[in-house]
Design an enzyme around this catalytic site. Structure first.
Site: not given
Length: 253
Positions: A134, A147
């Site tokens: 990500s 996250y």
């Protein structure tokens, strides 16, 4: 015959990747905790191999890999670690158990899949692992702290294993997109300021295409989207304080 095993395959990026690779002649294996959606996608693709599985269950991981590779002479050309969960919100407002679950799925689950897959990857020519990273793995992202932490771990593991496993002929890389238009994002009840400013400009199909590109020409990190490619490239040369300032600006209320 090329084969790919995909975790988190029942929806979003995983499902889009399964459709793309299947359409291009690859043998596809589907893994997900959502049995109904998984069975539906398998039927759509003509009854491809699938198994209901939680990546956090080490025994189930080993059994699934054994079953899938038994159909392919014990070989695995490509493992796509796509399974992951996300929660937007202020760190202190999210239950500790939910933070732990994010790390359990996004980090421990990925570790277990990759570790168990090694025996099959090392006997397969041109074997690869592609991890779902990500943009939040480049710099800590407010309102998605756990996250972001999980994607830092994915980034570190990717870099280490790509060097370590080259002696076995295995390439390891990750994809680094910003926000992607999937149910995982659209179902969130909290809107991070960074998302509001940057928008959600990528589709699952665009990420699937990046998986395909990675399978043909491996990179350690594959940043996705023009804006993030620019941010990623500049971060390699700019001082850390500038990256931190940009992230602070994007995340301000």
């Amino acid at each position: 015959m090329n084969n790919i095993l995909i975790t988190g395959a029942a929806s979003g990026i995983g499902a889009a990747t399964a459709r793309l690779f299947h359409s291009r002649g690859w043998q596809v294996g589907l893994l997900d905790i959502n049995h109904a959606a998984l069975a539906s996608l398998s039927a759509e693709l003509g009854g491809v191999w699938h198994a209901e599985m939680d990546v956090a269950d080490a025994g189930a991981v080993q059994e699934a890999l054994k079953d899938f590779t038994s159909l392919h002479n014990g070989q695995l050309r490509l493992l796509f670690n796509c399974a992951g969960i996300l929660r937007f919100g202020c760190f202190e407002n999210i239950e500790l158990a939910e933070h732990a679950r994010i790390l359990q799925i996004n980090v421990l689950g990925l570790l277990q899949m990759t570790h168990a897959a090694f025996a099959y990857l090392k006997v397969t020519p041109d074997a690869q692992v592609i991890n779902m990273g990500s943009a939040s793995g480049l710099y800590g992202t407010p309102h998605m702290a756990s996250y972001s932490a999980s994607k830092f771990a994915v980034r570190g593991l990717t870099e280490a294993l790509d060097l370590e496993w080259r002696q076995h002929g295995i390439r390891v890389g990750d994809l680094m997109p910003p926000f992607v238009r999937t149910a995982m994002v659209s179902s969130q009840t909290f809107l991070p300021p960074a998302l509001r400013r940057l928008g959600v400009n990528l589709s699952a199909e665009q990420i699937a295409l990046a998986v395909w590109q990675q399978a043909q020409s491996a990179k350690v990190h594959r940043p996705i989207s023009a804006l993030f490619k620019l941010m990623y490239g500049s971060a390699q040369f700019s001082p850390a304080w500038l990256t931190r300032w940009i992230m602070g600006w994007l995340s301000r209320p």
